[in-house]
Design a protein around this motif. Structure first.
Motif, PDB file in Angstrom:
ATOM      1  N   GLU A 138     -10.235  10.409  16.553  1.00 23.18           N
ATOM      2  CA  GLU A 138     -10.986   9.622  15.582  1.00 23.18           C
ATOM      3  C   GLU A 138     -11.189  10.450  14.320  1.00 23.18           C
ATOM      4  OE1 GLU A 138     -14.475   7.027  16.692  1.00 23.18           O
ATOM      5  OE2 GLU A 138     -15.512   8.560  15.501  1.00 23.18           O
ATOM      6  N   ILE A 139     -10.750   9.909  13.197  1.00 26.49           N
ATOM      7  CA  ILE A 139     -10.891  10.587  11.907  1.00 26.49           C
ATOM      8  C   ILE A 139     -11.793   9.740  11.020  1.00 26.49           C
ATOM      9  CG2 ILE A 139      -9.708  11.534   9.890  1.00 26.49           C
ATOM     10  CD1 ILE A 139      -7.562  10.677  12.812  1.00 26.49           C
ATOM     11  N   ILE A 140     -12.887  10.310  10.569  1.00 24.39           N
ATOM     12  CA  ILE A 140     -13.795   9.628   9.646  1.00 24.39           C
ATOM     13  C   ILE A 140     -13.588  10.222   8.257  1.00 24.39           C
ATOM     14  CG2 ILE A 140     -16.182   9.086   9.079  1.00 24.39           C
ATOM     15  CD1 ILE A 140     -15.278   7.814  11.661  1.00 24.39           C
ATOM     16  N   PHE A 141     -13.290   9.362   7.311  1.00 18.53           N
ATOM     17  CA  PHE A 141     -13.115   9.780   5.909  1.00 18.53           C
ATOM     18  C   PHE A 141     -14.114   8.973   5.080  1.00 18.53           C
ATOM     19  CE2 PHE A 141     -11.558   9.601   1.651  1.00 18.53           C
ATOM     20  CZ  PHE A 141     -10.830  10.758   1.442  1.00 18.53           C
ATOM     21  N   GLY A 192      -3.324  -2.301  -6.086  1.00 22.24           N
ATOM     22  CA  GLY A 192      -3.872  -2.837  -4.841  1.00 22.24           C
ATOM     23  C   GLY A 192      -2.955  -2.661  -3.660  1.00 22.24           C
ATOM     24  N   ILE A 193      -1.967  -1.747  -3.780  1.00 17.99           N
ATOM     25  CA  ILE A 193      -1.005  -1.570  -2.691  1.00 17.99           C
ATOM     26  C   ILE A 193      -1.376  -0.412  -1.776  1.00 17.99           C
ATOM     27  CG2 ILE A 193       0.559   0.077  -3.814  1.00 17.99           C
ATOM     28  CD1 ILE A 193       1.590  -3.082  -1.865  1.00 17.99           C
ATOM     29  N   GLY A 194      -2.228   0.516  -2.284  1.00 21.12           N
ATOM     30  CA  GLY A 194      -2.501   1.755  -1.558  1.00 21.12           C
ATOM     31  C   GLY A 194      -3.093   1.555  -0.178  1.00 21.12           C
ATOM     32  N   LEU A 195      -4.257   0.877  -0.090  1.00 23.44           N
ATOM     33  CA  LEU A 195      -4.909   0.703   1.200  1.00 23.44           C
ATOM     34  C   LEU A 195      -4.120  -0.226   2.118  1.00 23.44           C
ATOM     35  CD1 LEU A 195      -8.670   0.509   0.140  1.00 23.44           C
ATOM     36  CD2 LEU A 195      -7.432   2.428   1.150  1.00 23.44           C
ATOM     37  N   TYR A 196      -3.422  -1.206   1.533  1.00 26.74           N
ATOM     38  CA  TYR A 196      -2.534  -2.058   2.335  1.00 26.74           C
ATOM     39  C   TYR A 196      -1.461  -1.194   2.988  1.00 26.74           C
ATOM     40  CZ  TYR A 196       1.527  -5.011   3.266  1.00 26.74           C
ATOM     41  OH  TYR A 196       2.611  -5.603   3.857  1.00 26.74           O
ATOM     42  N   LEU A 197      -0.886  -0.291   2.197  1.00 27.17           N
ATOM     43  CA  LEU A 197       0.145   0.599   2.709  1.00 27.17           C
ATOM     44  C   LEU A 197      -0.429   1.520   3.782  1.00 27.17           C
ATOM     45  CD1 LEU A 197       3.068   1.565   2.413  1.00 27.17           C
ATOM     46  CD2 LEU A 197       2.289   3.161   0.646  1.00 27.17           C
ATOM     47  N   ALA A 198      -1.665   2.016   3.571  1.00 25.39           N
ATOM     48  CA  ALA A 198      -2.300   2.888   4.555  1.00 25.39           C
ATOM     49  C   ALA A 198      -2.462   2.172   5.896  1.00 25.39           C
ATOM     50  CB  ALA A 198      -3.659   3.348   4.035  1.00 25.39           C
ATOM     51  N   LYS A 199      -2.915   0.916   5.849  1.00 26.11           N
ATOM     52  CA  LYS A 199      -3.107   0.166   7.091  1.00 26.11           C
ATOM     53  C   LYS A 199      -1.777  -0.080   7.803  1.00 26.11           C
ATOM     54  CE  LYS A 199      -5.130  -3.971   9.116  1.00 26.11           C
ATOM     55  NZ  LYS A 199      -5.870  -5.227   8.890  1.00 26.11           N
ATOM     56  N   GLU A 200      -0.744  -0.430   7.045  1.00 25.69           N
ATOM     57  CA  GLU A 200       0.564  -0.677   7.638  1.00 25.69           C
ATOM     58  C   GLU A 200       1.118   0.585   8.291  1.00 25.69           C
ATOM     59  OE1 GLU A 200       2.357  -3.751   7.800  1.00 25.69           O
ATOM     60  OE2 GLU A 200       0.295  -4.331   7.396  1.00 25.69           O
ATOM     61  N   ILE A 201       0.951   1.731   7.627  1.00 20.14           N
ATOM     62  CA  ILE A 201       1.444   2.994   8.187  1.00 20.14           C
ATOM     63  C   ILE A 201       0.700   3.325   9.480  1.00 20.14           C
ATOM     64  CG2 ILE A 201       1.552   5.495   7.813  1.00 20.14           C
ATOM     65  CD1 ILE A 201       2.008   4.905   4.845  1.00 20.14           C
ATOM     66  N   VAL A 202      -0.626   3.181   9.452  1.00 22.38           N
ATOM     67  CA  VAL A 202      -1.419   3.507  10.644  1.00 22.38           C
ATOM     68  C   VAL A 202      -1.037   2.612  11.819  1.00 22.38           C
ATOM     69  CG1 VAL A 202      -3.742   3.518  11.628  1.00 22.38           C
ATOM     70  CG2 VAL A 202      -3.366   4.447   9.349  1.00 22.38           C
ATOM     71  N   SER A 203      -0.890   1.298  11.566  1.00 25.82           N
ATOM     72  CA  SER A 203      -0.607   0.369  12.668  1.00 25.82           C
ATOM     73  C   SER A 203       0.850   0.402  13.109  1.00 25.82           C
ATOM     74  CB  SER A 203      -0.999  -1.056  12.260  1.00 25.82           C
ATOM     75  OG  SER A 203      -0.256  -1.472  11.134  1.00 25.82           O
ATOM     76  N   GLN A 204       1.778   0.497  12.139  1.00 26.81           N
ATOM     77  CA  GLN A 204       3.203   0.397  12.467  1.00 26.81           C
ATOM     78  C   GLN A 204       3.813   1.745  12.856  1.00 26.81           C
ATOM     79  OE1 GLN A 204       4.740  -2.383  12.735  1.00 26.81           O
ATOM     80  NE2 GLN A 204       3.470  -3.839  11.630  1.00 26.81           N
ATOM     81  N   LEU A 209       1.891   4.936  13.253  1.00 23.59           N
ATOM     82  CA  LEU A 209       1.046   5.857  14.012  1.00 23.59           C
ATOM     83  C   LEU A 209       0.446   5.215  15.255  1.00 23.59           C
ATOM     84  CD1 LEU A 209      -0.803   7.571  11.006  1.00 23.59           C
ATOM     85  CD2 LEU A 209       1.295   8.298  12.151  1.00 23.59           C
ATOM     86  N   ASN A 210       0.737   3.916  15.439  1.00 21.69           N
ATOM     87  CA  ASN A 210       0.235   3.187  16.609  1.00 21.69           C
ATOM     88  C   ASN A 210      -1.281   3.305  16.717  1.00 21.69           C
ATOM     89  OD1 ASN A 210       0.502   1.589  18.886  1.00 21.69           O
ATOM     90  ND2 ASN A 210       0.610   3.360  20.267  1.00 21.69           N
ATOM     91  N   GLY A 211      -1.957   3.127  15.581  1.00 22.46           N
ATOM     92  CA  GLY A 211      -3.402   3.262  15.547  1.00 22.46           C
ATOM     93  C   GLY A 211      -4.068   2.128  14.807  1.00 22.46           C
ATOM     94  N   GLN A 212      -5.332   2.336  14.480  1.00 22.70           N
ATOM     95  CA  GLN A 212      -6.109   1.340  13.743  1.00 22.70           C
ATOM     96  C   GLN A 212      -6.900   2.035  12.652  1.00 22.70           C
ATOM     97  OE1 GLN A 212      -8.462  -0.404  16.921  1.00 22.70           O
ATOM     98  NE2 GLN A 212      -7.124  -2.183  17.024  1.00 22.70           N
ATOM     99  N   ILE A 213      -7.085   1.322  11.544  1.00 21.21           N
ATOM    100  CA  ILE A 213      -7.935   1.820  10.473  1.00 21.21           C
ATOM    101  C   ILE A 213      -8.896   0.708  10.074  1.00 21.21           C
ATOM    102  CG2 ILE A 213      -6.189   1.207   8.737  1.00 21.21           C
ATOM    103  CD1 ILE A 213      -7.301   3.503   7.020  1.00 21.21           C
ATOM    104  N   THR A 214     -10.163   1.052   9.969  1.00 17.02           N
ATOM    105  CA  THR A 214     -11.191   0.091   9.566  1.00 17.02           C
ATOM    106  C   THR A 214     -12.048   0.718   8.478  1.00 17.02           C
ATOM    107  OG1 THR A 214     -12.643   0.887  11.328  1.00 17.02           O
ATOM    108  CG2 THR A 214     -11.295  -1.042  11.817  1.00 17.02           C
ATOM    109  N   ALA A 215     -12.815  -0.115   7.783  1.00 14.21           N
ATOM    110  CA  ALA A 215     -13.661   0.384   6.693  1.00 14.21           C
ATOM    111  C   ALA A 215     -15.017  -0.297   6.756  1.00 14.21           C
ATOM    112  CB  ALA A 215     -12.991   0.112   5.354  1.00 14.21           C
ATOM    113  N   GLU A 216     -16.036   0.427   6.321  1.00 10.86           N
ATOM    114  CA  GLU A 216     -17.384  -0.133   6.232  1.00 10.86           C
ATOM    115  C   GLU A 216     -18.168   0.618   5.167  1.00 10.86           C
ATOM    116  OE1 GLU A 216     -19.884   0.490   9.599  1.00 10.86           O
ATOM    117  OE2 GLU A 216     -19.068   2.483  10.031  1.00 10.86           O
ATOM    118  N   ASN A 217     -19.131  -0.077   4.565  1.00 15.50           N
ATOM    119  CA  ASN A 217     -20.039   0.582   3.628  1.00 15.50           C
ATOM    120  C   ASN A 217     -21.033   1.418   4.430  1.00 15.50           C
ATOM    121  OD1 ASN A 217     -19.082  -0.395   1.095  1.00 15.50           O
ATOM    122  ND2 ASN A 217     -19.941  -2.407   1.591  1.00 15.50           N
TER     123      ASN A 217
END
Length: 609
Positions: A546-549, A576-588, A590-598
């Motif tokens: 688990e990585i928290i950034f 607006g492509i950066g975070l979309y790209l980050a999610k795609e890389i993580v899921s496709q 790295l076989n992981g998940q990325i979520t965000a919250e305030n």
């Protein structure tokens, strides 16, 4: 002469029937006559020429005269194959006296009916040469079928046992397709899979209802009415919505078709909800005539639309067209039966089931084909994602390297200028000056070389999963951007177990990290944050990492927090492509998940690998 008489008797005995049957009917237009009054109007009955009278409001009386022509007792079962929303009263009359009554029909409460079988039937036993009159009062809110079949009890039981097996087979196929649709929906999250499953489920419930199986199982009468009239309307609404999602039709495409579909859906919805008022106004069920016309309009529109999709060579259009041809054909048969144009006999007893199964099976093949197309596209998208990721990282790296190289290049330039000045002014310590500055130039050049070589592994074609010291890789990115952090006075907090090792495609992870850093840097700059901070915290939970950034750049508004990973979404003027790209890389990748919250004063990303 005796020979001819005996021969005539023999021949007539061959062709003689054991039971004489005369059928007539009378339409009670005012729904006001009872059995005593009907028995006074026997002469008003007319021979039956057509057994399917369509949808009519009036009660219909059927008169059946039976005579046993044999010298033995006959026991017969008289039945009406149409199982539907109806009320049936049967009166057996002998010598103008009512000897037996039966209360039948699927619109009658179970405890008030003679039997709970899915169709209406009653048994009769005739003595040798006995005559009997049967009066049947029939009122229905569906198609008025006045054919009453007279069969042997054993033949009846055999026929309906086999019919039960046929419907069980149909139901099994529908259940398989329902499970298939729901499974595909939960895997791919595409709405047309869900619509298909709900449509197939609705069709299955409707078939079992109109065939009388649910009534026979003892479901409440109100629920049986609901399934008969509300469920098919709901199914047709789903039928209209399916192509809009299956072909991903946009609002500005096929406007006329969309308007017709939406108007039909609105009318079907209105019709469906009017059925809830049947207790106040029972004749609301007769609105089904208009409902049938709406269905025809919708089916015809969808058929034309499916032809257009086929001509445009849309993915899966051939299967969708075949499914609609099947459905339209059997739908037209249903309409013709409903209006009494076709006789409800032969294979037409099963036409709704045959049509539904045929359409659903072809659509199922189309859905499986769409999964194949999605997989092909997904594989291509993954390849493009890798290239896009690499290009994105190249751009970001060039920016970082330009910051890193600015000072070293200035140092080299200063050393060269110093040497030239010492030579021009013939400085007595020129040899020492040259040696010292050459050393600086060599060290600086080595630094530039190291920085450049450090990036080369990001652009290699091979994609290897390797065991790496995870914390050191994150430190590498931090060092790479160190000049930028110092320049903008950004404080970095990093907590990680130095002994932590993980097998990962590290280039992709470091790209994600660079994207998150860049996202925070832009937010700091755009909002002019004082005392900017970025924290990275890594911990191992069971077999997951688990990585928290997180940063203190103010976060994202509540309305947009769910959209930040969508393609082209941005609160600023960026692509607006950066975070979309980050999610795609993580899921496709790295076989992981990325979520965000305030969180606290900024945005917190959680990556689980």
């Amino acid at each position: 002469m005796k020979f001819f008489i005996l021969f005539f008797i023999f021949i007539t005995s061959i062709f003689a029937h054991d039971l004489d049957v005369v059928e007539k009917y009378f339409v009670d237009t005012n729904n006001s006559l009872n059995i005593q009054e009907i028995m006074k109007h026997k002469d008003d009955f007319i021979p039956i020429k057509e057994y399917n009278l369509g949808i009519i409001k009036s009660s219909v009386w059927i008169k059946i005269d039976l005579k046993n022509n044999t010298k033995q007792n006959l026991k017969k079962r008289i039945n009406n194959k149409m199982a539907g929303i109806n009320l049936i009263d049967v009166f057996l009359v002998k010598d103008n006296q009512i000897t037996k009554t039966y209360k039948l029909g699927n619109l009658r409460e179970h405890n008030k009916r003679e039997n709970d079988f899915r169709i209406s039937y009653f048994d009769i036993e005739l003595q040798p040469l006995q005559k009997v009159e049967i009066f049947i009062k029939q009122k229905t809110y569906g198609t008025m079928e006045i054919r009453w079949n007279i069969v042997n009890i054993k033949d009846f039981e055999t026929y309906y046992f086999l019919q039960g097996l046929i419907y069980a087979f149909f139901t099994g196929i529908l259940l398989v397709m329902i499970v298939l649709g729901f499974t595909l929906y939960f895997i791919f999250k595409k709405k047309h899979f869900l619509i298909y499953s709900l449509f197939t489920l609705s069709v299955g419930i409707f078939q079992l209802t109109i065939a009388g199986f649910l009534y026979q199982l003892g479901i409440p009468l109100d629920l049986n009415k609901f399934f008969t009239f509300f469920i098919p309307a709901f199914a047709m609404i789903l039928f209209g919505l399916f192509p809009l999602y299956f072909f991903n039709i946009q609002k500005n495409e096929f406007k006329i078709t969309q308007i017709i579909i939406k108007i039909s859906i609105i009318l079907l919805t209105i019709f469906a909800f009017t059925q809830f008022f049947y207790r106040i106004y029972p004749d609301v069920f007769y609105f089904s005539k208009f409902y049938v016309l709406i269905i025809f309009l919708l089916m015809f529109t969808i058929l034309i639309f499916s032809i257009r999709m086929f001509l445009l060579k849309k993915d899966g259009s051939i299967f969708y067209l075949l499914a609609n041809i099947v459905y339209f054909f059997f739908g037209v048969l249903y309409i013709l039966v409903a209006f009494g144009i076709l006789k409800y006999e032969g294979f037409l007893y099963y036409f709704i089931s045959i049509g539904a199964i045929g359409q659903d099976m072809v659509l199922a093949i189309g859905l499986i084909y769409s999964v194949y197309v999605m997989r092909e596209r997904n594989e291509k998208n993954i390849e493009l994602l890798g290239e896009y990721s690499k290009l994105s990282f190249i751009g970001q790296t060039m920016v970082n390297i330009s910051h890193q190289w600015k000072e070293p290049i200035n140092n080299i330039y200063s050393s060269i200028t110093y040497i030239e000045a010492a030579r021009e002014f013939k400085d007595k310590n020129i040899d020492t000056i040259i040696d010292n500055n050459l050393k600086i130039i060599k060290e600086t050049t080595s630094y530039l070389k190291e920085t450049a070589l450090g990036q080369l592994h990001f652009y290699k074609e091979e994609k290897n999963i390797e065991e790496v010291e995870f914390c050191e890789e994150i430190n590498y990115v931090i060092r790479l951007m160190e000049k930028e952090f110092i320049k903008k006075d950004i404080k970095i907090s990093f907590d990680c177990n130095d002994k932590l090792k993980i097998k990962i495609e590290k280039n992709y992870f470091l790209n994600v990290l660079m994207i998150l850093f860049e996202n925070s840097l832009k937010a700091f700059e755009r909002r002019k944050i004082k005392n900017p901070k970025i924290g990275i915290f890594v911990k191992e939970i069971e077999n997951k990492l688990e990585i928290i950034f997180e940063d203190n750049a103010g976060g994202v508004s509540k309305d947009f927090i769910e959209k930040i990973f969508e393609k082209d979404f941005s609160e600023s003027s960026s692509t607006g492509i950066g975070l979309y790209l980050a999610k795609e890389i993580v899921s496709q990748k790295l076989n992981g998940q990325i979520t965000a919250e305030n969180k606290n004063e900024g945005l917190s990303f959680k990556i689980v690998i």
